[in-house]
Write a protein that holds these residues in place. Structure first.
Motif, short mmCIF file in Angstrom:
data_model
loop_
_atom_site.label_atom_id
_atom_site.label_comp_id
_atom_site.label_asym_id
_atom_site.label_seq_id
_atom_site.Cartn_x
_atom_site.Cartn_y
_atom_site.Cartn_z
N ASN A 156 67.96 30.58 23.14
CA ASN A 156 69.11 29.89 22.55
C ASN A 156 68.78 28.53 21.95
OD1 ASN A 156 68.70 29.03 25.21
ND2 ASN A 156 70.84 28.48 25.50
N PHE A 157 67.80 27.84 22.52
CA PHE A 157 67.28 26.60 21.92
C PHE A 157 65.77 26.75 21.82
CE2 PHE A 157 71.34 25.19 23.66
CZ PHE A 157 71.84 24.39 22.62
N PRO A 158 65.30 27.53 20.86
CA PRO A 158 63.88 27.94 20.85
C PRO A 158 62.91 26.81 20.59
CG PRO A 158 64.98 28.64 18.84
CD PRO A 158 66.06 28.14 19.75
N LEU A 159 63.40 25.69 20.06
CA LEU A 159 62.53 24.55 19.80
C LEU A 159 62.68 23.48 20.88
CD1 LEU A 159 60.50 23.61 17.61
CD2 LEU A 159 62.39 22.31 16.60
N ALA A 160 63.91 23.06 21.14
CA ALA A 160 64.15 21.95 22.07
C ALA A 160 63.73 22.28 23.50
CB ALA A 160 65.62 21.54 22.04
N MET A 161 63.93 23.53 23.93
CA MET A 161 63.50 23.87 25.28
C MET A 161 61.98 23.91 25.38
SD MET A 161 66.39 24.01 26.81
CE MET A 161 66.78 22.73 25.61
N GLY A 162 61.30 24.06 24.23
CA GLY A 162 59.85 23.97 24.23
C GLY A 162 59.37 22.53 24.30
N THR A 163 59.91 21.67 23.45
CA THR A 163 59.46 20.27 23.45
C THR A 163 59.85 19.56 24.74
OG1 THR A 163 61.47 19.51 22.30
CG2 THR A 163 59.56 20.13 20.94
N ARG A 164 60.95 19.98 25.36
CA ARG A 164 61.39 19.35 26.61
C ARG A 164 60.41 19.63 27.74
NH1 ARG A 164 67.62 20.30 28.17
NH2 ARG A 164 66.86 22.08 29.36
N LYS A 165 59.63 20.70 27.64
CA LYS A 165 58.60 21.02 28.62
C LYS A 165 57.22 20.54 28.16
CE LYS A 165 61.21 25.22 29.82
NZ LYS A 165 61.85 24.71 31.03
N LEU A 166 56.91 20.79 26.89
CA LEU A 166 55.61 20.42 26.36
C LEU A 166 55.41 18.90 26.34
CD1 LEU A 166 55.45 22.93 23.39
CD2 LEU A 166 53.87 22.90 25.32
N GLY A 167 56.46 18.15 26.00
CA GLY A 167 56.33 16.70 25.90
C GLY A 167 55.81 16.07 27.18
N PRO A 168 56.47 16.27 28.32
CA PRO A 168 55.97 15.66 29.55
C PRO A 168 54.66 16.26 30.03
CG PRO A 168 57.85 17.09 30.03
CD PRO A 168 57.76 16.95 28.53
N ALA A 169 54.43 17.56 29.77
CA ALA A 169 53.17 18.17 30.20
C ALA A 169 51.99 17.56 29.45
CB ALA A 169 53.22 19.68 29.97
N ILE A 170 52.16 17.37 28.14
CA ILE A 170 51.10 16.73 27.35
C ILE A 170 50.92 15.29 27.79
CG2 ILE A 170 50.52 15.92 25.03
CD1 ILE A 170 51.87 18.50 23.97
N ALA A 171 52.01 14.56 27.97
CA ALA A 171 51.93 13.16 28.37
C ALA A 171 51.23 13.00 29.71
CB ALA A 171 53.33 12.56 28.45
N ALA A 172 51.46 13.94 30.64
CA ALA A 172 50.87 13.86 31.98
C ALA A 172 49.42 14.31 32.01
CB ALA A 172 51.69 14.71 32.96
N GLY A 173 49.00 15.08 31.00
CA GLY A 173 47.62 15.57 30.97
C GLY A 173 47.46 16.96 31.54
N CYS A 174 48.48 17.80 31.40
CA CYS A 174 48.41 19.19 31.88
C CYS A 174 48.08 20.14 30.74
CB CYS A 174 49.75 19.61 32.49
SG CYS A 174 50.28 18.65 33.91
N THR A 175 47.27 21.15 31.02
CA THR A 175 47.12 22.24 30.07
C THR A 175 48.29 23.20 30.24
OG1 THR A 175 45.71 23.47 31.62
CG2 THR A 175 44.62 22.06 30.00
#
Length: 486
Positions: A156-175
């Motif tokens: 239903n939110f194919p972009l925002a639900m991705g960036t909402r997870k990817l953003g903090p994962a990238i910032a924290a240093g997770c693959t």
């Protein structure tokens, strides 16, 4: 095939490289507004999943050691690219998901903001240094990346639900390994290409479109090296995933179903309440976990509220999301449309009355007319079940206690909306409601700078805000012995 669909990669994004599925399998992506096929996308297989896991594990140590500023700059560049290309990204989203272009543009802005927000949070991962209260030592507390993550996003939110997870994962240093929804994989594949352009190193991210979600989640959650899972979707599926994570005690963030109450007290601004109702109900065609699902209105103003809501809903133009002036697009597929039909018919058969709408639209596409239901029976299924469509059932209450009881009469607890001009009541009722979020005199709570999440059967964990990055960090304590006498 439209130009934007033509340009989007249709392969698997495996650790930074575009690849066909191991056996060449593909599946079709459909335009819900026309019921026509948009394209075919690679269907990841077992071998692809195993390789994605190995690549994520292999890249984790080096990626976590990357300077936080560098990770933040990748996110900042990704934000800029999304902002610059918002029109074409919005068009792609409308074609595969159905929402209007205006809605899609709003989602692109919202989605991009998670990258900007977490680009700033990347350099603010802190800890503390303190003296041992008993003396003779020091305490050093730090935070470090939790490790490889499995991220599962909804349609239903194919972009925002991705960036909402990817953003903090990238910032924290997770693959990361991302499994996008089968119905809407194109937005995530396009985002993977954009992140690569922004400088995300190979090995850090895999995106695996797939027709069987368990083909990805099963092996990933069975592997103890995958240390975190974030899921947005139904409570039913969420419960199963929690059980799978239990075996290896993996960290979890679960954003699950909702059944949001919308309370309107007799002292509320009617203009604000009706405007807020349209926002809370009709955003994303009503296909949102934070959509207002039931409207509880003080009996003294209910007739006026229904009249004005009916006027607003009946005036909304329904059609293909790419057309000018469209406010309401199609539902995602035939199953979702049929569920809305079933819930509305159940309410009407039990005595409810539709003041507008109440029926699907004829012709191609999965359209359902904006609907207001009044004279609602207490046993109508739509008051208990998440409708995920453009339907607003209205009931009444007389006292504050009754309003709170009606609002909390559900297993879910994601968000509630509260309209009143009495500050004491706003705080009093807001604190009593059993939800993770409350919209006070507003129908929009989503904000990249705020913690998003629920309680009870709506899940646990928070996405966004200063709290969001903590979901991807582990706390490490070092006990330092010290001879203080010298």
């Amino acid at each position: 095939m439209s130009d934007i669909v033509e340009r989007v990669p249709k392969q698997i994004f495996l650790a930074g490289q575009w690849r066909d599925a191991a056996d060449g399998s593909v599946f079709a992506v459909q335009d819900p507004g026309t019921e026509e096929q948009l394209c075919e996308v690679a269907d990841a297989q077992d071998a692809d999943v195993r390789e994605a896991i190995e690549k994520a594990v292999a890249a984790q140590r080096e990626w976590a050691a990357t300077p936080p500023r560098e990770r933040g700059e990748i996110l900042r560049r990704a934000w800029q690219l999304m902002t610059d290309r918002s029109d074409e990204i919005a068009e792609l989203m409308t074609l595969e998901m159905g929402k209007s272009i205006a809605e899609s543009k709003a989602e692109v802005t919202y989605a991009a903001e998670f990258f900007r927000w977490f680009s700033e949070e990347a350099v603010r991962i802190d800890g503390r240094y303190a003296r041992n209260p008993a003396g003779g030592g020091r305490m050093l507390v730090s935070k470090q990346a939790v490790g490889p993550c499995l991220l599962i996003t909804p349609w239903n939110f194919p972009l925002a639900m991705g960036t909402r997870k990817l953003g903090p994962a990238i910032a924290a240093g997770c693959t990361m390994i991302v499994k996008p929804a089968q119905l809407t994989p194109l937005s995530m594949l396009n985002l993977a290409a954009l992140l690569r352009e922004a400088g995300l190193p190979d090995g850090v991210l895999s995106v695996l479109p797939v027709t069987s979600a368990s083909r990805v989640s099963g092996p990933a959650l069975a592997d103890p090296r995958i240390r975190k899972m974030s899921f947005t979707g139904s409570t039913e599926v969420g419960r199963k995933l929690v059980g799978q994570c239990a075996e290896n005690l993996q960290r979890m963030s679960m954003e699950l179903g909702g059944n949001a109450p919308f309370l309107v007290f007799d002292d509320a601004s009617m203009d604000a309440a009706v405007s807020g109702a349209i926002t809370a109900k009709m955003r994303n065609n009503g296909e949102s976990c934070v959509a207002a699902n039931r409207f509880h209105v003080h009996s003294s103003i209910a007739d006026e509220f229904v009249r004005r809501l009916t006027e607003e809903m009946s005036a909304m133009k329904v059609g293909h999301g790419t057309e000018d002036g469209i406010k309401v697009g199609p539902l995602i597929n035939a199953d979702q449309r049929d569920k809305v039909i079933e819930l509305v018919d159940d309410a009407v058969q039990r005595g409810a009355r539709a003041t507008t709408g109440g029926k699907p639209l004829d012709g191609k596409g999965f359209f359902f007319s904006p609907t207001v239901l009044t004279d609602m029976p207490a046993d109508a299924r739509i008051l208990r079940e998440e409708v995920f469509g453009p339907v607003a059932p209205v009931t009444t209450f007389d006292t504050e206690d009754e309003a709170v009881a009606l609002a909390d009469d559900t297993e879910f607890g994601l968000v509630a909306y509260l309209f009143t001009r009495d500050l004491d009541r706003a705080i009093r009722v807001g604190e009593r409601l059993s939800t993770g979020m409350v919209g006070l005199n507003t129908g929009l709570v989503s904000n990249a700078a705020a913690p998003f999440g629920g309680v009870k059967a709506s899940g646990f964990g928070r996405e966004g805000g200063a709290e969001g990055i903590d979901e991807y960090l582990e706390v490490k304590y070092l006990a330092l012995a010290l001879n203080e006498k010298g």
